[in-house]
Design a protein around this motif. Structure first.
Motif, PDB file in Angstrom:
ATOM      1  N   LEU A  84       0.802  -1.220   0.000  1.00 37.63           N
ATOM      2  CA  LEU A  84       0.000   0.000   0.000  1.00 37.63           C
ATOM      3  C   LEU A  84       0.834   1.268   0.000  1.00 37.63           C
ATOM      4  O   LEU A  84       0.288   2.365  -0.132  1.00 37.63           O
ATOM      5  CB  LEU A  84      -0.932   0.004   1.221  1.00 37.63           C
ATOM      6  CG  LEU A  84      -1.980  -1.112   1.266  1.00 37.63           C
ATOM      7  CD1 LEU A  84      -2.743  -1.070   2.581  1.00 37.63           C
ATOM      8  CD2 LEU A  84      -2.948  -0.985   0.094  1.00 37.63           C
ATOM      9  N   SER A  85       2.151   1.151   0.145  1.00 37.45           N
ATOM     10  CA  SER A  85       3.005   2.338   0.212  1.00 37.45           C
ATOM     11  C   SER A  85       3.062   3.087  -1.111  1.00 37.45           C
ATOM     12  O   SER A  85       3.607   4.182  -1.180  1.00 37.45           O
ATOM     13  CB  SER A  85       4.423   1.955   0.643  1.00 37.45           C
ATOM     14  OG  SER A  85       5.037   1.106  -0.328  1.00 37.45           O
ATOM     15  N   PHE A  87       0.755   4.599  -2.416  1.00 38.72           N
ATOM     16  CA  PHE A  87      -0.012   5.837  -2.267  1.00 38.72           C
ATOM     17  C   PHE A  87       0.903   7.015  -1.947  1.00 38.72           C
ATOM     18  O   PHE A  87       0.765   8.098  -2.511  1.00 38.72           O
ATOM     19  CB  PHE A  87      -1.068   5.685  -1.174  1.00 38.72           C
ATOM     20  CG  PHE A  87      -2.260   4.889  -1.587  1.00 38.72           C
ATOM     21  CD1 PHE A  87      -3.076   5.316  -2.624  1.00 38.72           C
ATOM     22  CD2 PHE A  87      -2.567   3.704  -0.947  1.00 38.72           C
ATOM     23  CE1 PHE A  87      -4.177   4.575  -3.009  1.00 38.72           C
ATOM     24  CE2 PHE A  87      -3.669   2.956  -1.323  1.00 38.72           C
ATOM     25  CZ  PHE A  87      -4.478   3.392  -2.368  1.00 38.72           C
ATOM     26  N   ALA A  90       2.813   8.093  -4.933  1.00 44.64           N
ATOM     27  CA  ALA A  90       1.979   8.875  -5.848  1.00 44.64           C
ATOM     28  C   ALA A  90       1.863  10.317  -5.388  1.00 44.64           C
ATOM     29  O   ALA A  90       1.810  11.249  -6.210  1.00 44.64           O
ATOM     30  CB  ALA A  90       0.596   8.237  -5.958  1.00 44.64           C
ATOM     31  N   THR A  97      -2.205  13.614 -10.048  1.00 42.11           N
ATOM     32  CA  THR A  97      -2.945  14.403  -9.065  1.00 42.11           C
ATOM     33  C   THR A  97      -4.061  15.180  -9.772  1.00 42.11           C
ATOM     34  O   THR A  97      -3.935  15.539 -10.945  1.00 42.11           O
ATOM     35  CB  THR A  97      -1.999  15.382  -8.349  1.00 42.11           C
ATOM     36  OG1 THR A  97      -1.296  16.170  -9.320  1.00 42.11           O
ATOM     37  CG2 THR A  97      -0.988  14.618  -7.503  1.00 42.11           C
ATOM     38  N   HIS A 113      -4.904  13.974  -4.434  1.00 37.82           N
ATOM     39  CA  HIS A 113      -5.847  13.151  -5.192  1.00 37.82           C
ATOM     40  C   HIS A 113      -7.221  13.197  -4.526  1.00 37.82           C
ATOM     41  O   HIS A 113      -7.343  12.906  -3.329  1.00 37.82           O
ATOM     42  CB  HIS A 113      -5.359  11.699  -5.261  1.00 37.82           C
ATOM     43  CG  HIS A 113      -4.048  11.536  -5.963  1.00 37.82           C
ATOM     44  ND1 HIS A 113      -2.839  11.739  -5.318  1.00 37.82           N
ATOM     45  CD2 HIS A 113      -3.750  11.193  -7.247  1.00 37.82           C
ATOM     46  CE1 HIS A 113      -1.845  11.519  -6.177  1.00 37.82           C
ATOM     47  NE2 HIS A 113      -2.376  11.186  -7.351  1.00 37.82           N
ATOM     48  N   LEU A 116      -8.468   9.853  -2.718  1.00 37.16           N
ATOM     49  CA  LEU A 116      -7.869   9.534  -1.432  1.00 37.16           C
ATOM     50  C   LEU A 116      -8.406  10.445  -0.335  1.00 37.16           C
ATOM     51  O   LEU A 116      -8.733   9.988   0.764  1.00 37.16           O
ATOM     52  CB  LEU A 116      -6.354   9.623  -1.502  1.00 37.16           C
ATOM     53  CG  LEU A 116      -5.680   9.148  -0.206  1.00 37.16           C
ATOM     54  CD1 LEU A 116      -4.551   8.178  -0.499  1.00 37.16           C
ATOM     55  CD2 LEU A 116      -5.154  10.322   0.615  1.00 37.16           C
ATOM     56  N   ARG A 120     -10.510   9.298   3.160  1.00 33.01           N
ATOM     57  CA  ARG A 120      -9.908   9.512   4.473  1.00 33.01           C
ATOM     58  C   ARG A 120     -10.786  10.361   5.392  1.00 33.01           C
ATOM     59  O   ARG A 120     -10.649  10.310   6.613  1.00 33.01           O
ATOM     60  CB  ARG A 120      -8.546  10.194   4.328  1.00 33.01           C
ATOM     61  CG  ARG A 120      -7.490   9.362   3.617  1.00 33.01           C
ATOM     62  CD  ARG A 120      -7.112   8.140   4.430  1.00 33.01           C
ATOM     63  NE  ARG A 120      -5.948   7.468   3.884  1.00 33.01           N
ATOM     64  CZ  ARG A 120      -5.980   6.328   3.214  1.00 33.01           C
ATOM     65  NH1 ARG A 120      -7.153   5.723   3.010  1.00 33.01           N
ATOM     66  NH2 ARG A 120      -4.875   5.775   2.754  1.00 33.01           N
ATOM     67  N   TYR A 159      -1.845   9.901   3.265  1.00 35.51           N
ATOM     68  CA  TYR A 159      -1.383   8.968   2.234  1.00 35.51           C
ATOM     69  C   TYR A 159      -0.701   7.735   2.825  1.00 35.51           C
ATOM     70  O   TYR A 159      -0.814   6.651   2.279  1.00 35.51           O
ATOM     71  CB  TYR A 159      -0.423   9.667   1.273  1.00 35.51           C
ATOM     72  CG  TYR A 159      -1.119  10.427   0.165  1.00 35.51           C
ATOM     73  CD1 TYR A 159      -1.313   9.871  -1.095  1.00 35.51           C
ATOM     74  CD2 TYR A 159      -1.578  11.723   0.381  1.00 35.51           C
ATOM     75  CE1 TYR A 159      -1.946  10.572  -2.103  1.00 35.51           C
ATOM     76  CE2 TYR A 159      -2.216  12.438  -0.622  1.00 35.51           C
ATOM     77  CZ  TYR A 159      -2.399  11.857  -1.866  1.00 35.51           C
ATOM     78  OH  TYR A 159      -3.045  12.562  -2.863  1.00 35.51           O
ATOM     79  N   SER A 160       0.015   7.911   3.913  1.00 35.06           N
ATOM     80  CA  SER A 160       0.845   6.810   4.429  1.00 35.06           C
ATOM     81  C   SER A 160       0.325   6.197   5.720  1.00 35.06           C
ATOM     82  O   SER A 160       0.718   5.079   6.089  1.00 35.06           O
ATOM     83  CB  SER A 160       2.276   7.303   4.672  1.00 35.06           C
ATOM     84  OG  SER A 160       2.312   8.249   5.738  1.00 35.06           O
TER      85      SER A 160
END
Length: 228
Positions: A84-85, A87, A90, A97, A113, A116, A120, A159-160
């Motif tokens: 998943l990293s 993301f 990106a 973007t 993005h 995303l 979240r 993202y992370s």
């Protein structure tokens, strides 16, 4: 006493196989108790205090098997996190973007993005949606309460799912407020845990202030207990 488990003595010179030192005995006993408590938690929904080793149906071999299973789960989780990293890559490389995040000052906007952000935070999702009365923002949303570094740190976390301690400590209070405002539960808990870790006499008042601002009962109670 030479221990048959941890002794460096050659095997043929060791004492009987059932002779172990206090440290090995207590360690094995603690491991069994820990696995029993976790099993109790799974079956009853809460920890029921110290598990009784003598009354347990689980021995040390069963506990070791459980530990190996936990190790396997940890390795699988690390592999999933690595997968998943992409993301965060990106985000850092600005790959495809489609929205700009503008800080409250005149600093440059940061590309992100839409998809995303919407996953979240429901607040971000609502900001990016059209509701019939207004059109969805074409290319930019503004976070007026955050400066450029704070927006960058917020996005990095989104993202992370993580943030280095240096960045986190530098923007801890502003990120806590942003997490509360935009209803980012995971970030709220992340910041709360860090504030509890660093709670001391010099920052207790600051943490009480932030806990009042974001209505965080847990932080407030821990701060009061610390002061008492």
């Amino acid at each position: 006493m030479d221990c048959s488990l941890c002794s460096t003595m050659p095997y043929n010179l060791r004492p009987p196989r059932n002779t172990i030192c206090v440290a090995c005995y207590e360690g094995a006993k603690s491991i069994i108790a820990m696995t029993n408590k976790i099993d109790d938690h799974k079956t009853s929904g809460k920890f029921s205090g110290e598990a009784s080793v003598s009354g347990s149906s689980k021995g040390f071999l069963s506990s070791l098997k459980w530990l190996k299973e936990m190790k396997k789960m940890e390795e699988e989780s690390n592999q999933k996190l690595g997968f998943l990293s992409g993301f965060i890559a990106a985000f850092r490389d600005q790959i495809h973007t489609d929205i700009l995040i503008k800080p409250g000052n005149d600093a440059p906007s940061i590309p992100a993005h839409r998809a995303l952000l919407a996953t979240r935070s429901d607040i971000f999702k609502n900001m990016l949606d059209s509701d019939g009365c207004k059109a969805a923002p074409n290319d930019m949303i503004t976070l007026p309460e955050l400066n450029h570094e704070e927006v960058e740190s917020l996005l990095e976390f989104l993202y992370s799912g993580d943030l280095g301690k240096e960045k986190l400590d530098k923007h801890l209070y502003s990120l806590s407020i942003a997490a509360d405002k935009y209803e980012i539960t995971f970030l709220q808990k992340f910041c709360e845990n860090r504030m509890l870790e660093i709670l001391n006499a010099s920052n207790a008042l600051d943490i009480l202030e932030i806990s009042d601002t974001i209505c965080n009962r847990s932080l407030k109670e821990n701060r009061i207990e610390f002061c008492c």
